[in-house]
Design a protein around this motif. Structure first.
Motif, PDB file in Angstrom:
ATOM      1  N   LEU A   1      73.837  75.144  63.852  1.00  0.00           N
ATOM      2  CA  LEU A   1      75.047  75.390  63.207  1.00  0.00           C
ATOM      3  C   LEU A   1      74.980  76.862  62.667  1.00  0.00           C
ATOM      4  O   LEU A   1      76.015  77.724  62.567  1.00  0.00           O
ATOM      5  N   SER A   2      73.930  77.165  62.188  1.00  0.00           N
ATOM      6  CA  SER A   2      73.461  78.456  61.268  1.00  0.00           C
ATOM      7  C   SER A   2      73.833  79.586  62.330  1.00  0.00           C
ATOM      8  O   SER A   2      74.191  80.660  61.950  1.00  0.00           O
TER       9      SER A   2
ATOM     10  N   GLN B   1      83.759  78.705  65.360  1.00  0.00           N
ATOM     11  CA  GLN B   1      83.342  78.238  66.501  1.00  0.00           C
ATOM     12  C   GLN B   1      83.390  76.633  66.640  1.00  0.00           C
ATOM     13  O   GLN B   1      83.565  76.078  67.796  1.00  0.00           O
ATOM     14  N   LEU B   2      82.900  76.195  65.461  1.00  0.00           N
ATOM     15  CA  LEU B   2      82.745  74.611  65.276  1.00  0.00           C
ATOM     16  C   LEU B   2      83.954  73.817  65.564  1.00  0.00           C
ATOM     17  O   LEU B   2      84.753  74.167  64.994  1.00  0.00           O
ATOM     18  N   ILE B   3      84.116  72.968  66.492  1.00  0.00           N
ATOM     19  CA  ILE B   3      85.349  72.163  66.749  1.00  0.00           C
ATOM     20  C   ILE B   3      84.926  70.650  66.319  1.00  0.00           C
ATOM     21  O   ILE B   3      85.748  70.159  65.393  1.00  0.00           O
ATOM     22  N   ASP B   4      83.841  70.360  66.731  1.00  0.00           N
ATOM     23  CA  ASP B   4      83.441  68.815  66.054  1.00  0.00           C
ATOM     24  C   ASP B   4      81.949  68.405  66.355  1.00  0.00           C
ATOM     25  O   ASP B   4      81.460  69.074  66.996  1.00  0.00           O
TER      26      ASP B   4
ATOM     27  N   MET C   1      86.340  79.071  76.339  1.00  0.00           N
ATOM     28  CA  MET C   1      85.508  78.081  77.127  1.00  0.00           C
ATOM     29  C   MET C   1      84.732  77.044  76.007  1.00  0.00           C
ATOM     30  O   MET C   1      84.572  77.634  74.817  1.00  0.00           O
ATOM     31  N   TYR C   2      84.864  75.933  76.137  1.00  0.00           N
ATOM     32  CA  TYR C   2      84.236  74.882  75.367  1.00  0.00           C
ATOM     33  C   TYR C   2      82.760  74.572  75.798  1.00  0.00           C
ATOM     34  O   TYR C   2      82.687  74.073  77.033  1.00  0.00           O
ATOM     35  N   LYS C   3      81.897  74.360  74.945  1.00  0.00           N
ATOM     36  CA  LYS C   3      80.449  73.749  75.180  1.00  0.00           C
ATOM     37  C   LYS C   3      80.149  72.929  74.167  1.00  0.00           C
ATOM     38  O   LYS C   3      80.729  72.586  73.358  1.00  0.00           O
ATOM     39  N   VAL C   4      79.061  72.018  74.576  1.00  0.00           N
ATOM     40  CA  VAL C   4      78.398  70.955  73.731  1.00  0.00           C
ATOM     41  C   VAL C   4      76.940  71.111  73.681  1.00  0.00           C
ATOM     42  O   VAL C   4      76.306  71.969  74.548  1.00  0.00           O
TER      43      VAL C   4
ATOM     44  N   ILE D   1      80.252  70.066  69.395  1.00  0.00           N
ATOM     45  CA  ILE D   1      81.256  70.591  70.206  1.00  0.00           C
ATOM     46  C   ILE D   1      81.912  71.802  69.588  1.00  0.00           C
ATOM     47  O   ILE D   1      82.191  71.981  68.487  1.00  0.00           O
ATOM     48  N   TYR D   2      81.701  73.190  70.385  1.00  0.00           N
ATOM     49  CA  TYR D   2      81.894  74.165  69.918  1.00  0.00           C
ATOM     50  C   TYR D   2      82.614  75.182  71.034  1.00  0.00           C
ATOM     51  O   TYR D   2      82.463  74.995  72.017  1.00  0.00           O
ATOM     52  N   ARG D   3      83.155  76.528  70.488  1.00  0.00           N
ATOM     53  CA  ARG D   3      83.629  77.408  71.288  1.00  0.00           C
ATOM     54  C   ARG D   3      82.607  78.303  71.766  1.00  0.00           C
ATOM     55  O   ARG D   3      81.914  79.044  70.796  1.00  0.00           O
TER      56      ARG D   3
END
Length: 59
Positions: free
Chosen positions: A23-24, A30-33, A1-4, A56-58
């Motif tokens: 991000l930490s 997990q990080l996409i963009d 699943m992707y989330k923002v 945008i991350y998983r």
């Protein structure tokens, strides 16, 4: 699943701190963009900035 995750700050340093803190908490891979934008408007002769980012991350 992707989330923002959305961030919106008046100062670029505040945005940097907020995004780095988020991000930490992510795991490796997990990080996409990250999308970044700056908006500028003038109100009563004063410039107002809005610094924003979308991570945008998983999940």
């Amino acid at each position: 699943m992707y989330k923002v995750k959305l961030f919106d700050e008046e100062h670029e340093k505040d945005l940097e701190v907020s995004v780095n803190k988020f991000l930490s908490g992510l795991k490796e891979g997990q990080l996409i963009d990250i999308k970044y934008d700056v908006a500028l408007m003038e109100s009563e002769g004063e410039q107002i900035y809005c610094f924003s980012a979308m991570v945008i991350y998983r999940a």
